[in-house]
Design an enzyme around this catalytic site. Structure first.
Site, PDB file in Angstrom:
ATOM      1  CB  VAL A 250      -0.789   0.097   1.367  1.00 56.70           C
ATOM      2  CG1 VAL A 250      -1.733   1.246   1.323  1.00 56.70           C
ATOM      3  CG2 VAL A 250      -1.888  -1.151   1.195  1.00 56.70           C
ATOM      4  CD  GLU A 255      -2.936   4.054  -2.640  1.00 53.63           C
ATOM      5  OE1 GLU A 255      -2.616   2.918  -1.820  1.00 53.63           O
ATOM      6  OE2 GLU A 255      -2.015   5.082  -2.496  1.00 53.63           O
ATOM      7  CG  ASP A 297      -2.359  28.482 -44.632  1.00 53.55           C
ATOM      8  OD1 ASP A 297      -1.655  28.919 -45.370  1.00 53.55           O
ATOM      9  OD2 ASP A 297      -3.527  27.880 -45.125  1.00 53.55           O
ATOM     10  CG  ASP A 595      -7.877  27.170 -44.252  1.00 52.20           C
ATOM     11  OD1 ASP A 595      -7.417  26.251 -45.178  1.00 52.20           O
ATOM     12  OD2 ASP A 595      -7.662  28.415 -44.246  1.00 52.20           O
ATOM     13  CG  ASP A 599      -4.789  22.348 -45.377  1.00 52.87           C
ATOM     14  OD1 ASP A 599      -3.879  22.301 -46.147  1.00 52.87           O
ATOM     15  OD2 ASP A 599      -5.492  23.461 -45.170  1.00 52.87           O
ATOM     16  CG  ASN A 661       4.705   6.376  -2.571  1.00 51.81           C
ATOM     17  OD1 ASN A 661       3.726   6.600  -1.891  1.00 51.81           O
ATOM     18  ND2 ASN A 661       4.575   5.944  -3.966  1.00 51.81           N
ATOM     19  CD  GLU A 664       2.569   6.935   2.386  1.00 50.06           C
ATOM     20  OE1 GLU A 664       1.791   7.722   2.447  1.00 50.06           O
ATOM     21  OE2 GLU A 664       2.875   6.052   1.275  1.00 50.06           O
ATOM     22  CB  THR A 694      -3.209  14.116   4.601  1.00 51.13           C
ATOM     23  OG1 THR A 694      -2.153  13.039   4.258  1.00 51.13           O
ATOM     24  CG2 THR A 694      -3.834  13.730   6.043  1.00 51.13           C
TER      25      THR A 694
END
Length: 878
Positions: A250, A255, A297, A595, A599, A661, A664, A694
């Site tokens: 985890v 996530e 162009d 345009d 094209d 991470n 953690e 958080t």
């Protein structure tokens, strides 16, 4: 081409009620519940579902429920963001022109395509998308691209009586037809019901994100298994070992990464729309930021596309027309007024578009060039509302038209027994006879070409006009190759299209951003070069290439193109496609503007196809990734800036996520290295609270960071999202600093309670306070990290603490959630922590300046390295 009467407004309204709106049924769309289910069954989610089941079987129902909550919250959030993005995209698509010309109440008007009803009389010109199934009543030089229905790449010729299908494109000619089927009764609807919706292949950004997700997931699973085995080896029960393994997995799974990316792209697309750049797919937002070469162009993009005829040359003399735009009043000076009047009416007869006098100005019903010709005819005709052959009841009785062709570069019409031809001088003049024998022919052609070059060198777009009296009776049938020869040159019309005032500044911004710009146009070389000089586009030394003289060797042409300020004139669609392809082979990310119908291939070939929203055809808009709602070159640069900002934002919150991470994962690494003798600082539920509770809001706020001042002051990014610099900043600097203070706060609380390493664990209240200190440290360190991640080179106090208001509110919410997690008794007990002791809180607070200081020192070192490298870079540039 005489029109057909069409319906009355009352009849149209009654049929709209009877048959319904002209739009495809929405059958085949994916139901919302299936989309939501997909968000909860992707690779990450399946990994977490398995962890939840195993946690429940291991007798840990609280952990199982917490993981399910993570899956649900993450899935619902991602679903909401996807729906918001799709809703925004559908709303933005409504900004695209979706109008069609119809005859109602005996006049030509424009209505929305959804308002078409059976038996409506629809008027089409080259480049229009067929809005419904039509049975052609009138057709002149028509060919239709039906590739979207049949797969046949060649356009098919159409004659009166044929049926053309909704969704196809009119490539050449003009046509009028009666609506035979609308909405679900069209051929397109039948095929759509059978084939359903085909998913587009993933974009480069999507593939890179999938790569990051799979690598991260594989690492999480591998390290989780490793920790599980290691726990068993040190004598931990399999239940506790599994708990640690789940915590590690985890901790490593970001996530919130995918929904944050989606939101960042959606925000970028919305900001582009506010600046008149419509993104047709979200991934194109990021690709825009990587653009290294723009092929633009001229007409409407660099210029205002508001043409005005300012000079007329005939063999009898030169007339100068000085007037205010399309107003009828004008000062005409010079000689040859009678010849010029005849020339203007001839040019008007050969034109498809018309203009109407409205509130003192001639308003174009089509191409601005056609409106300029109509205004010229009105001015030269003298007083009165009708110039003779201009708009209104005196419209010439054209019996046949030969439509404009990009290869012929001309169009013509037959009125009675006279053929009138209008087109590019190099296309018309060779077909003319000048009289006086060989010497007279050569002199006449040379004089005409000299006047063409003179007009073009002044930045005028030049049209040649010629005529021929045909043998036979009025209304006789003629073939194109039989009539467009032995013409009499009536003269030349010089049209002025003023450059946009903001183009010069936009071009300078593009060059500062490391983007090369070339003009790729179908106009005369002199005209193109003059506009390029006027706008500051052309490089030094000047390089002007013409389509018919392009080198056949691809390597030679690619080398010529790979520089800034090239002008490529008189290009064919095939040559425009070749230009885009060769630049891509040189490693460029190419943005191509266009345009017209022709094209389309080049817009599809380019990395970013840019179509004109005001003057562009449906074909061009369909092929493009970006539509300029104001047809302005400066809007492209604004879109590039936002694209770069979006790419930088993705890197910002990726840095933010990965740093967390590291903090953690550290408690699990220390626990494993100590053989289980050092207590675990964070629990799995605390990690979930950090990731989802958080961290998510600050990450989303970073994804909406506005472009920095230096976004367009450097070359485009040419690196992966997770490159060496990002990994060093995360794993070599910010992450270790957070982890150091996290474990220091945890250890300080334990030592303050009398615990020594290797001794028995202290009382549970001490462990909970220590764990609360570690939790608080990570939250506060991430608070500082959020501000640090706003820039990779500038400290937050130089950016301004309050310039990203979303981040300020996100940080305040983060502090509020921290207080809830610590002081709400039942929730704190569930997470397994308590408010930290004063010593632990002091260390946690010290993490804020520590993270900011470490980040500042990193940015100083980065700046010094860049300064040392700059002289070498300058030498290389020289």
């Amino acid at each position: 081409m005489p029109g057909i009467s069409g319906l009355s407004s009352a009849e149209a309204a009654q049929r709209l009620t009877q048959f319904g709106a002209n739009k495809l049924p929405e059958a085949g769309t994916v139901p919302g519940w299936r989309k939501l289910l997909a968000e909860m069954t992707h690779f990450f989610a399946i990994l977490l579902w398995c962890a939840s089941v195993l946690a429940y079987l291991a007798g840990m129902p609280q952990l199982a429920i917490a993981i399910v909550v993570v899956i649900l919250v993450n899935g619902i959030f991602a679903y909401i963001q996807q729906e918001r993005a799709q809703h925004a995209a559908s709303k933005l698509r409504e900004l695209l022109p979706a109008m069609v010309s119809v005859r109602r109440d005996n006049r030509l008007i424009k209505v929305h395509t959804t308002e078409l009803v059976p038996d409506d009389a629809v008027v089409l010109v080259a480049g229009d998308r067929v809005p419904a199934d039509l049975r052609l009543v009138l057709a002149a030089g028509c060919s239709v691209d039906e590739s979207m229905l049949t797969g046949e790449s060649e356009a098919l010729a159409k004659v009166p009586g044929d049926t053309v299908y909704g969704g196809t494109f009119l490539v050449n000619g003009q046509a009028e037809g009666l609506v035979a089927g609308t909405g679900g009764k069209t051929r397109l609807a039948e095929i759509a019901a059978l084939t359903g919706k085909v998913a587009a292949p993933p974009s480069p950004l999507a593939r890179e994100l999938q790569r990051i997700v799979r690598i991260t997931a594989a690492m999480a699973l591998g390290i989780g298994v490793l920790f599980f085995l290691l726990s068993l080896l040190v004598g931990i029960s399999w239940r506790d070992a599994f708990l640690f393994a789940i915590g590690v997995m985890v901790a490593l799974v970001p996530e919130g990464l995918l929904p944050t990316v989606t939101l960042s792209l959606a925000v970028g697309a919305q900001r582009m729309a506010q600046r008149n750049a419509l993104v047709r797919n979200l991934e194109a937002v990021e690709t825009l930021g990587s653009t290294t070469y723009i092929c633009t162009d001229k007409t409407g993009t660099l210029t205002q596309n508001r043409m005005n005829a300012v000079e007329v040359w005939t063999p009898a003399g030169v007339l100068s027309i000085i007037g205010a735009g399309y107003g009828p009043e004008a000062e005409v000076t010079g000689t040859g007024a009678g010849e010029a009047r005849h020339l203007s009416t001839a040019a008007l007869a050969a034109s498809v578009g018309r203009a109407v006098l409205h509130e003192g100005k001639w308003i174009a019903e089509g191409d601005p060039m056609e409106a300029a010709i109509a205004a010229l005819a009105a001015r030269l005709a003298g007083p009165g509302p009708d110039p003779g052959w201009g708009p209104g009841p005196a419209e010439p009785a054209v019996s046949h038209r030969f439509a404009f062709d990009p290869r012929r570069l001309r169009e013509s019409a037959i009125v009675g027994t006279t053929l009138y031809v209008k087109g590019a001088p190099e296309s018309v003049i060779p077909l003319c006879v000048h009289g006086g024998g060989d010497a007279g022919e050569a002199a006449g052609a040379a004089r005409a070409r000299e006047m063409v070059d003179r007009m073009a060198s002044h930045g005028l777009r030049v049209l040649a006009v010629a005529e021929r009296t045909l043998p036979g009776r009025p209304g006789a049938s003629f073939k194109l190759e039989e009539v467009e020869s032995e013409l009499t040159l009536l003269g030349l019309i010089g049209l002025h299209d003023p450059p946009r005032a903001e183009v010069r500044v936009a071009l300078e911004a593009a060059r500062e951003a490391g983007i090369k710009v070339a003009m790729v146009t179908g106009d005369h070389a002199f005209t193109a070069a003059a506009i390029a000089r006027e706008t500051g586009l052309i490089g030094s030394p000047e390089l002007v290439l013409e389509g018919h003289n392009l080198p056949e060797d691809d390597a030679v042409l690619a080398a010529l193109l790979d520089r800034d300020g090239v002008v490529v004139s008189r290009v064919t669609p095939e040559q425009k496609l070749r230009v885009a392809s060769l630049l891509q082979r040189r490693g460029h990310v190419v943005a191509m503007t266009g345009d017209g119908v022709n094209d389309g291939p080049a817009l599809q070939q380019a990395d970013i196809g840019v179509a004109m929203g005001l003057s562009g055809t449906d074909v061009a808009r369909e092929a493009a990734d970006l539509v300029l709602l104001d047809d302005d070159f400066a809007t492209i640069i604004a879109a590039v800036e936002q694209g770069r900002a979006t790419y930088a934002n993705i890197r910002r919150f990726l840095t933010y996520h990965l740093t967390d991470n590291v903090a953690e994962l550290t408690p699990f690494v220390i626990w494993a290295l100590s053989g289980g003798r050092f207590p675990l600082a964070l629990s799995v539920l605390q990690i979930l609270a950090l990731d989802i509770g958080t961290d998510l809001l600050p990450a989303l706020a970073l994804g909406s960071e506005a472009p920095s001042k230096g976004t367009l002051k450097r070359p485009p990014e040419r690196r992966h999202l997770m490159d060496r610099a990002l990994m060093y900043r995360v794993f070599g600097l910010l992450g270790p600093v957070e982890a150091l203070f996290e474990m220091t706060a945890y250890t300080a609380v334990l030592l303050g309670a009398g615990w020594t390493p290797g001794a028995e664990l202290p009382a549970s209240d001490v462990l909970m306070a220590a764990s609360g200190a570690a939790f608080t440290t990570v939250v506060l360190a991430q608070l500082a990290n959020a501000f640090a991640c706003r820039s990779a080179s500038v400290p937050p106090w130089r950016l301004g603490w309050f310039t990203n208001r979303l981040l300020v509110w996100a940080v305040l919410a983060e502090l509020g959630l921290l207080a809830v997690f610590l002081f709400l008794g039942p929730l704190a007990a569930l997470l397994g922590h308590a408010p930290p002791s004063p010593g632990g809180l002091a260390v946690a607070l010290a993490a804020i300046p520590a993270v900011l200081l470490a980040d500042w020192l990193y940015k100083i070192a980065r700046h010094r390295r860049a300064a040392k490298a700059e002289p070498a870079t300058k030498v290389q540039r020289l």
